[in-house]
Design a protein around this motif. Sequence first.
Motif, PDB file in Angstrom:
ATOM      1  N   LYS A 131       0.859  -1.186   0.000  1.00 26.49           N
ATOM      2  CA  LYS A 131       0.000   0.000   0.000  1.00 26.49           C
ATOM      3  C   LYS A 131       0.896   1.238   0.000  1.00 26.49           C
ATOM      4  O   LYS A 131       2.120   1.130   0.015  1.00 26.49           O
ATOM      5  CB  LYS A 131      -0.851   0.027   1.286  1.00 26.49           C
ATOM      6  CG  LYS A 131      -1.887  -1.068   1.352  1.00 26.49           C
ATOM      7  CD  LYS A 131      -3.094  -0.709   2.217  1.00 26.49           C
ATOM      8  CE  LYS A 131      -2.794  -0.216   3.608  1.00 26.49           C
ATOM      9  NZ  LYS A 131      -3.978  -0.072   4.446  1.00 26.49           N
ATOM     10  N   ARG A 133      -1.806   8.993   6.499  1.00 31.12           N
ATOM     11  CA  ARG A 133      -2.883   8.104   6.057  1.00 31.12           C
ATOM     12  C   ARG A 133      -2.302   7.085   5.070  1.00 31.12           C
ATOM     13  O   ARG A 133      -1.350   7.382   4.339  1.00 31.12           O
ATOM     14  CB  ARG A 133      -3.998   8.904   5.363  1.00 31.12           C
ATOM     15  CG  ARG A 133      -4.688   9.932   6.251  1.00 31.12           C
ATOM     16  CD  ARG A 133      -5.472   9.326   7.411  1.00 31.12           C
ATOM     17  NE  ARG A 133      -6.535   8.460   7.009  1.00 31.12           N
ATOM     18  CZ  ARG A 133      -7.827   8.815   6.916  1.00 31.12           C
ATOM     19  NH1 ARG A 133      -8.184  10.056   7.200  1.00 31.12           N
ATOM     20  NH2 ARG A 133      -8.746   7.943   6.560  1.00 31.12           N
ATOM     21  N   THR A 134      -2.883   5.916   5.051  1.00 33.88           N
ATOM     22  CA  THR A 134      -2.469   4.888   4.090  1.00 33.88           C
ATOM     23  C   THR A 134      -3.658   4.562   3.185  1.00 33.88           C
ATOM     24  O   THR A 134      -4.818   4.754   3.581  1.00 33.88           O
ATOM     25  CB  THR A 134      -2.009   3.595   4.789  1.00 33.88           C
ATOM     26  OG1 THR A 134      -3.114   3.060   5.512  1.00 33.88           O
ATOM     27  CG2 THR A 134      -0.849   3.843   5.737  1.00 33.88           C
ATOM     28  N   ALA A 135      -3.360   4.087   1.984  1.00 39.78           N
ATOM     29  CA  ALA A 135      -4.415   3.749   1.013  1.00 39.78           C
ATOM     30  C   ALA A 135      -3.781   2.896  -0.077  1.00 39.78           C
ATOM     31  O   ALA A 135      -2.552   2.814  -0.175  1.00 39.78           O
ATOM     32  CB  ALA A 135      -4.996   5.026   0.413  1.00 39.78           C
ATOM     33  N   GLU A 176      -4.848  12.375  -0.564  1.00 39.33           N
ATOM     34  CA  GLU A 176      -6.174  13.017  -0.392  1.00 39.33           C
ATOM     35  C   GLU A 176      -6.668  12.820   1.029  1.00 39.33           C
ATOM     36  O   GLU A 176      -7.174  13.745   1.671  1.00 39.33           O
ATOM     37  CB  GLU A 176      -7.184  12.441  -1.396  1.00 39.33           C
ATOM     38  CG  GLU A 176      -7.036  13.045  -2.781  1.00 39.33           C
ATOM     39  CD  GLU A 176      -7.773  12.253  -3.870  1.00 39.33           C
ATOM     40  OE1 GLU A 176      -7.564  12.580  -5.044  1.00 39.33           O
ATOM     41  OE2 GLU A 176      -8.523  11.295  -3.532  1.00 39.33           O
ATOM     42  N   LEU A 177      -6.507  11.605   1.536  1.00 40.86           N
ATOM     43  CA  LEU A 177      -6.952  11.332   2.911  1.00 40.86           C
ATOM     44  C   LEU A 177      -6.140  12.146   3.915  1.00 40.86           C
ATOM     45  O   LEU A 177      -6.694  12.726   4.850  1.00 40.86           O
ATOM     46  CB  LEU A 177      -6.810   9.829   3.218  1.00 40.86           C
ATOM     47  CG  LEU A 177      -7.806   8.902   2.524  1.00 40.86           C
ATOM     48  CD1 LEU A 177      -7.397   7.443   2.715  1.00 40.86           C
ATOM     49  CD2 LEU A 177      -9.215   9.121   3.066  1.00 40.86           C
ATOM     50  N   THR A 237      -3.464   3.533  -3.195  1.00 35.34           N
ATOM     51  CA  THR A 237      -2.627   4.334  -4.095  1.00 35.34           C
ATOM     52  C   THR A 237      -2.127   5.566  -3.354  1.00 35.34           C
ATOM     53  O   THR A 237      -2.731   6.011  -2.372  1.00 35.34           O
ATOM     54  CB  THR A 237      -3.406   4.823  -5.337  1.00 35.34           C
ATOM     55  OG1 THR A 237      -4.406   5.751  -4.889  1.00 35.34           O
ATOM     56  CG2 THR A 237      -4.080   3.681  -6.085  1.00 35.34           C
ATOM     57  N   LYS A 275      -2.141   8.599  -4.524  1.00 34.55           N
ATOM     58  CA  LYS A 275      -3.100   9.696  -4.720  1.00 34.55           C
ATOM     59  C   LYS A 275      -4.154   9.668  -3.603  1.00 34.55           C
ATOM     60  O   LYS A 275      -4.453  10.695  -2.982  1.00 34.55           O
ATOM     61  CB  LYS A 275      -3.748   9.530  -6.096  1.00 34.55           C
ATOM     62  CG  LYS A 275      -4.596  10.673  -6.518  1.00 34.55           C
ATOM     63  CD  LYS A 275      -4.877  10.574  -8.024  1.00 34.55           C
ATOM     64  CE  LYS A 275      -5.840  11.654  -8.480  1.00 34.55           C
ATOM     65  NZ  LYS A 275      -7.222  11.380  -8.091  1.00 34.55           N
ATOM     66  N   GLU A 276      -4.681   8.482  -3.335  1.00 28.09           N
ATOM     67  CA  GLU A 276      -5.711   8.380  -2.283  1.00 28.09           C
ATOM     68  C   GLU A 276      -5.130   8.680  -0.904  1.00 28.09           C
ATOM     69  O   GLU A 276      -5.768   9.338  -0.078  1.00 28.09           O
ATOM     70  CB  GLU A 276      -6.319   6.962  -2.284  1.00 28.09           C
ATOM     71  CG  GLU A 276      -7.172   6.649  -3.483  1.00 28.09           C
ATOM     72  CD  GLU A 276      -7.419   5.145  -3.592  1.00 28.09           C
ATOM     73  OE1 GLU A 276      -8.492   4.694  -3.153  1.00 28.09           O
ATOM     74  OE2 GLU A 276      -6.525   4.417  -4.090  1.00 28.09           O
ATOM     75  N   ALA A 277      -3.920   8.175  -0.656  1.00 26.25           N
ATOM     76  CA  ALA A 277      -3.305   8.414   0.659  1.00 26.25           C
ATOM     77  C   ALA A 277      -3.116   9.914   0.885  1.00 26.25           C
ATOM     78  O   ALA A 277      -3.374  10.437   1.979  1.00 26.25           O
ATOM     79  CB  ALA A 277      -1.965   7.686   0.758  1.00 26.25           C
TER      80      ALA A 277
END
Length: 423
Positions: free
Chosen positions: A326, A382-384, A392-393, A386, A388-390
């Motif tokens: 991740k 934050r982890t995600a 944004e979070l 991708t 990009k998502e990490a």
Amino acid sequence: MKILVVGGGGREHAIIKKLKENPKAEKIYALPGNGGIARDAECVNIGAKDIDSIVTFAYENRIDYAVVAPDDPLVLGCVDALEAHGIPCFGPRANAAIIEGSKVFSKNLMKKYGIPTAAYEVFDSVDPALAYLENAPIPAVIKADGLALGKGVIIAQTREEAYDAVRTIMSERKFGASGDRIVIEEFLEGPEVSVLAFTDGNTVVPMVSSMDHKRALDCDKGLNTGGMGTIAPNPFYTRDIARRCRDEIFIPTVKAMNAEGRTFKGCLYFGLMITNDGPKVIEYNCRFGDPETQVVLPLMKSDLLDTMIAVTQGRLAETSVEFYDKCAACVIMASQGYPEHYEKGYEITIPEDEAEHVYVAGAALKDGALVNSGGRVLGVTRTAPTLKEALELAYGSVRRIHFANAYYRKDIGKKALEAGDKE
Ligand code: AMP
Ligand code: GLY
């Protein structure tokens, strides 16, 4: 187990939160810790450089295991002193921590063992250094030999700046005795990668790679700081580069330290630059990076305490250390004005559902409220699946956290996202 963690920043908060995942960690003390760490550990008001008091505390409180996180106590021999009292530790002894404590030592080590790094010369007085600079390539990089709170590196863009840098470090002694010797080195170009690695002196296990953002302002402008944000993994650290780093840098460094009678056990930090000639070492640190730790440990799947103990006991080869597939992003919320003058004492509000994403660095408890007390105040991770998502979070969380003079960079991870898009 009763565990003691020396240090009191965001890195130590990340280490403590990860250690707590292991049920064997019954009790954790942080020396000195901080107002935010106090939620997760018992903070004891003993400074990280006060080796005698740390040892006395550890001995009297029957500590089973100690993690010495910051550079100063490691270089000062905190691990040696604790071990002398029978307390097992995570972290290198002083004779190995010198890999960070003296740039002259680390440059000479790399030269002796053929580990790729920038070409350099060492000087212990002003005049020969100035004479050398008359014909040296510009930009030139001037580094104080010893620890200088991460500020002992000057990149001189002109010859005049280079002369000034030598005088500032050696004549004005801006970094005290740390500047009694200097290294003048070749300016390298390329993306930077941080790799933290567990090593017990035999086996080296690199953790997920990361990217720091050292400058204070967006677009890498402004002064150098301890780090304004991090992302992991680092897209410039491809499989091919990783293989070269292992073969040309990581394993040779661990072997070189053994050959010098300075076996390194703990977390060895490789600050790398991926140049057109391949990866080169910019710096070694004898510890976890800050804020690299705040993205690396949340991606660690394996147990941190068990891994650390395996390092201490020389059993790393038998231990599997895994990371999630991740991405993580950490945005540092700083006090406006950092790394120069800033105001302290403003109340910080963190929504309860965000607390799990926050690593507290420079904050204290005042009348029960958390207030900013340092330059870097919080690391919001934050982890995600991708990057990009990490990101944004992480920025979404940052916008829900408030203190009066909060400042953060808006472009953490931008370079990494652009690099990722090109692949
Ligand atoms: P250090 O404190 O050694 O990490 O250096 C701080 C920063 O200065 C590094 O992260 C690099 O961005 C930069 N730096 C250090 N050495 C060099 C070099 N030889 N060439 C170019 N940049 C460098
Ligand atoms: N983030 C850079 C360091 O820990 O030295």
